[in-house]
Design a protein around this motif. Structure first.
Motif, PDB file in Angstrom:
ATOM      1  N   HIS A   1       0.821  -1.207   0.000  1.00  0.00           N
ATOM      2  CA  HIS A   1       0.000   0.000   0.000  1.00  0.00           C
ATOM      3  C   HIS A   1       0.855   1.257   0.000  1.00  0.00           C
ATOM      4  O   HIS A   1       0.529   2.241  -0.671  1.00  0.00           O
ATOM      5  CB  HIS A   1      -0.987  -0.030   1.155  1.00  0.00           C
ATOM      6  CG  HIS A   1      -2.064  -1.073   0.961  1.00  0.00           C
ATOM      7  ND1 HIS A   1      -3.105  -1.256   1.812  1.00  0.00           N
ATOM      8  CD2 HIS A   1      -2.241  -1.979  -0.030  1.00  0.00           C
ATOM      9  CE1 HIS A   1      -3.891  -2.234   1.373  1.00  0.00           C
ATOM     10  NE2 HIS A   1      -3.363  -2.691   0.257  1.00  0.00           N
TER      11      HIS A   1
ATOM     12  N   TRP B   1       2.634   1.390  -3.636  1.00  0.00           N
ATOM     13  CA  TRP B   1       1.666   1.712  -4.691  1.00  0.00           C
ATOM     14  C   TRP B   1       1.273   3.188  -4.581  1.00  0.00           C
ATOM     15  O   TRP B   1       1.208   3.900  -5.584  1.00  0.00           O
ATOM     16  CB  TRP B   1       0.389   0.858  -4.576  1.00  0.00           C
ATOM     17  CG  TRP B   1       0.580  -0.594  -4.843  1.00  0.00           C
ATOM     18  CD1 TRP B   1       1.605  -1.169  -5.544  1.00  0.00           C
ATOM     19  CD2 TRP B   1      -0.282  -1.667  -4.426  1.00  0.00           C
ATOM     20  NE1 TRP B   1       1.419  -2.539  -5.574  1.00  0.00           N
ATOM     21  CE2 TRP B   1       0.284  -2.858  -4.908  1.00  0.00           C
ATOM     22  CE3 TRP B   1      -1.462  -1.721  -3.690  1.00  0.00           C
ATOM     23  CZ2 TRP B   1      -0.298  -4.108  -4.692  1.00  0.00           C
ATOM     24  CZ3 TRP B   1      -2.049  -2.962  -3.463  1.00  0.00           C
ATOM     25  CH2 TRP B   1      -1.473  -4.141  -3.957  1.00  0.00           C
TER      26      TRP B   1
ATOM     27  N   LYS C   1      -4.625   3.138   0.731  1.00  0.00           N
ATOM     28  CA  LYS C   1      -4.792   2.561  -0.601  1.00  0.00           C
ATOM     29  C   LYS C   1      -6.051   3.127  -1.273  1.00  0.00           C
ATOM     30  O   LYS C   1      -6.019   3.574  -2.428  1.00  0.00           O
ATOM     31  CB  LYS C   1      -4.884   1.029  -0.484  1.00  0.00           C
ATOM     32  CG  LYS C   1      -4.672   0.274  -1.785  1.00  0.00           C
ATOM     33  CD  LYS C   1      -5.900   0.209  -2.657  1.00  0.00           C
ATOM     34  CE  LYS C   1      -5.558  -0.308  -4.050  1.00  0.00           C
ATOM     35  NZ  LYS C   1      -6.666  -0.156  -4.988  1.00  0.00           N
TER      36      LYS C   1
END
Lengths: 385, 80
Positions: free
Chosen positions: A238, A241, A322
């Motif tokens: 998370h 990304w 996220k």
């Protein structure tokens, strides 16, 4: 970290991003091909082992540094940044949980010395995207294992040197009693089962495969996958990304900013109408940047506390990063496009936002926000009151 | 208390094994307790023992075995 005091690893990444990843980005996207030139350069600078501690010959870079490197690459080519992020997530799992002599040798001899590229196969056909349950199982005979998995997605699987694969511990184990297995070439074969012709993140080459692997039982990570997931794979996924999305947001903001500046030069005495929209965009960008930074410092502050890492509160925080980050990036790029207007819509303009927009929509879909929110919804029934 | 805990696990744990046959110290996650099912177990335990798990107790270790759950419940003053 300010630009003035960036580490050599960050500086080398910045150079590769602008000199190599940027000029290749259009062809990587158009042809949905692996960004080979960027990864050749990253290997040359030993940046695939940035996260590996110095005692194994790596750079011993911090997660914050790697996050910055991911953002720099993603700014120029989101596929390159995403692949670099996914590789480092696997490296982080090996560094923290690969505590057998065989796995430590792998870090030293393959990840560091040969700059091996690591991919991941955590989802499985028939399990609906749930990474915490498996159908396939590790079949152990003597000191060797065999494993067959129908993987709906293995990003850059065709060029990876190893794949970290989840599977049930034994053929008798329940679906959630999983282990993580290092499946190395040449004793892993991937037979393509589906293609990757998508709207965005085309260079990640996330094809589906039938994976067949064999190896030594020492290549099975000793801890349960549930612990590896909670302590390392989930938080680093998370965080890294979100760092990809932050890099994309950096670029969208920069293009919108350049466009507004060029408009302002045409009418030196009046504020262009788009200037206020730019200020709104900058505030939104700040939100994303702040939540990434908060997430990284939160993880680093409890990284050595195994119990704290398994709390619902921490899992909820990472899920929130996220979901909010992936939503924000699409919103940011959309607003940048509104600011740049037809110049952003054009593919042949310096303010072009087409590829960024297509990539941005992948953020909420490639790992489904709906699934993450469902997971958080369960936890919120008992936590957060 | 262990029997009431086992009763909750049997009813809400959705485990593929007979809960009666699980030892007090056996790892419930390895026995098939998923994170989603564990939430239902937590809610049912709160109901059964009239307690509320505080935020800091909501972690893997608290619910990893029958004896870990018993200890957590005792700390919260649950009555047998």
């Amino acid at each position: 970290m300010s630009h003035g005091e960036e580490s050599p690893a960050v500086a080398a990444t910045a150079r590769i991003a602008s000199e190599i990843a940027a000029p290749a980005a259009a062809s990587v996207d158009r042809d949905a091909r692996f960004p080979k030139e960027a990864f050749d350069a990253l290997r040359e600078e030993k940046l695939l082992s940035a996260l590996v501690p110095e005692r194994f010959g790596g750079m011993g870079a911090s997660l914050a540094e790697v996050a910055r490197m991911v953002s720099l690459l993603s700014r120029q080519c989101a596929s390159t940044g995403m692949i670099y992020a996914m590789h480092q997530i696997q490296v982080a799992c090996l560094v923290r949980h690969g505590t057998t002599p065989v796995l430590e040798d792998y870090l030293r001899c393959e990840v560091v010395a040969r700059q091996a590229l690591l991919a991941s196969a955590t989802t499985e056909i028939g399990r609906g995207g749930d990474v915490r349950s498996s159908t396939c199982a590790v079949d152990v005979e003597g000191d060797h294992f065999r494993l067959v998995k129908q993987a709906p997605v293995i990003s850059y699987g065709e060029v990876a040197d190893a794949v970290l694969v989840t599977a049930r511990r034994t053929p008798e184990s329940p679906p959630n009693d999983q282990v993580l297995v290092l499946c190395r070439t040449p004793s892993v074969t991937l037979e393509p089962r589906s293609g990757w012709d998508t709207l965005g993140f085309r260079g990640t080459c996330s094809l589906g495969f039938l994976l067949e692997a064999a190896g030594s039982v020492d290549e099975i990570l000793p801890q349960p996958y549930g612990d590896i997931s909670a302590q390392t794979m989930l938080p680093t996924s998370h965080l890294l990304w979100a760092s990809v999305w932050l890099g994309m947001a950096d670029e969208a903001l920069s293009r919108a900013n350049a466009f507004v500046r060029s408009e302002a030069r045409k009418t030196p005495d009046t504020l262009p109408p788009s200037a206020v929209q730019l200020a709104e965009l900058a505030a939104l960008h700040h939100q994303l940047a702040a939540s990434v930074e908060l997430g990284i410092s939160r993880y680093c502050s409890i990284a050595d506390d195994e119990e704290e890492l398994t709390t619902m509160l921490f899992a909820l925080e990472m899920n929130a990063l996220k979901v909010s980050g992936s939503t924000l990036v699409a919103e940011l790029v959309t607003r940048a496009l509104q600011i740049c207007g037809i110049s952003g819509y054009r593919e042949d303009s310096p303010y072009s936002l087409g590829r960024l927009l297509r990539d941005a929509y992948g953020a909420a879909l490639m790992v489904s926000n709906h699934r993450i929110n469902t997971n958080s919804a369960h936890m919120l029934l008992v936590a957060g009151r | 208390m262990e029997e009431r805990i086992r009763g909750v696990l049997a009813q809400h744990g959705r485990m593929p094994v007979d809960v009666a046959g699980i030892s007090d110290r056996a790892d419930l996650y390895q026995a098939g307790l998923t994170s989603h099912a564990s939430v239902n177990v937590m809610l049912a335990l709160e109901d059964e023992f009239e307690i509320e798990f505080p935020q800091e107790m909501l972690k893997k270790k608290t619910f990893e075995s029958v004896s870990a759950i018993r200890q957590a419940l005792s700390e919260l003053g649950a009555t047998v």
